[in-house]
Design an enzyme around this catalytic site. Structure first.
Site: not given
Length: 318
Positions: A53, A83, A122, A154, A194-196, A216-217
């Site tokens: 990335q 970002c 992204k 995202h 992406n996201g949550g 991700g997380r």
């Protein structure tokens, strides 16, 4: 995932899932062109498939770095347009690039002109208070005309003022429908969401509407959540060996191999602290592997202490 998904983290994750595509931390074009390239680009062969990335906005610099990525053996180059950190904004890249769709298109074209591996983007669904679907639709349309075929979206806005990067991961509301609409409006493109995303059930539901899901997380903090992905989403047998103890043993061997290269075991072990989450003794196990008083001991000795029953605590932890 800055400071998270380094090569040691990715090696660990690859022991759990063979087929999930892994992404590096975002690396700026300046760091690659003027910094320590091996430090930023080296990876373990086991990490494939692997994407680099990039953070940057100058087409010539992006092209030079994409060529480096291909020569180094990466399977994909991903341009970060999502970002929201102020440090990234000062460099005029990241989420603020969503205001510069023609510039992003120029960067994508410049990279595609010099590499054969996929060039992907992204991004967010919007920036600041721009909450119109038309904004992200036009961004994707413009960049797709330059040859980008894969977009990782995202499903939140990025607020460039007033929120920290951490707050930007939680406070702007999720709008999954925007991502679903992108897939409907651009059926020939590969659209990943992406996201949550926090469970296999959520992944499966999203895959009814889009082509892929980036996690991700959740994958970092609960790494064993990836254990069934090869079988469930790729139709293949799980990674071998497929139990936590065996994977921990492989990580200890990996730490021992890294020691002669000057890599402290603690730098590696920090990525696997979630391996035993939810299991009996997990808290004490984490305490052992994160105890700075043990950092002078070899990883096999720390491992031995981590396996010791809680009724017989290590003297070093007393």
């Amino acid at each position: 995932m800055l400071d998270w998904t380094d090569r040691h983290c990715r090696y660990f994750h690859r022991l759990i899932t063979r087929h999930t595509r892994l992404y590096t931390e975002m690396v700026t074009t300046g760091a690659l062109l003027h910094g320590d390239r091996p430090r930023h680009l080296d990876f373990n062969p086991e990490e494939h498939p692997l994407a680099l990335q990039l953070g940057g906005s100058e087409p010539a610099d992006l092209a030079a770095c994409a060529k480096l990525a291909q020569d180094w053996g990466y399977d994909e180059v991903n341009l970060n347009c999502g970002c929201p950190s102020e440090r990234v904004q000062r460099g005029a890249f990241g989420a603020c690039l969503m205001n510069e769709a023609p510039l992003v298109a120029d960067g994508v074209k410049a990279m595609r002109d010099v590499v054969d591996i996929p060039v992907t983007v992204k991004h967010r669904i919007g920036i600041d208070r721009i909450e119109s679907y038309d904004f992200v639709r036009d961004f994707v349309g413009t960049v797709a005309e330059a040859g980008c075929e894969v977009f990782i979206v995202h499903a939140r806005n990025a607020w460039l003022q007033g929120l920290s990067p951490k707050e930007n991961r939680d406070i702007p509301p999720l709008r999954y429908e925007f991502v679903y609409r992108l897939k409907r409006d651009f059926p020939a493109l590969t659209i990943a969401l992406n996201g949550g995303v926090g469970s296999d059930e959520q992944i499966a539901e999203h895959l009814r509407h889009v082509d892929g899901v980036m996690v991700g997380r959740q994958a970092y903090h609960e790494p064993w959540s990836m254990a069934d992905w090869d079988a469930r989403f790729f139709g293949d047998a799980p990674a071998t060996p497929h139990d936590r103890a065996a994977i921990e043993a492989l990580m200890v061997e990996y730490m021992a191999r890294q020691a002669p290269k000057g890599v402290a075991w603690a730098h590696v072990a920090r990525h696997m602290l979630g391996l035993w989450n939810g299991m009996p003794g997990a808290r004490r196990w984490r305490q052992v592997w994160s105890d700075h008083r043990l950092k002078g001991q070899p990883p096999h000795e720390v491992w031995r202490q981590a396996q010791r029953p809680a009724a017989q605590p290590s003297a070093a932890l007393a």
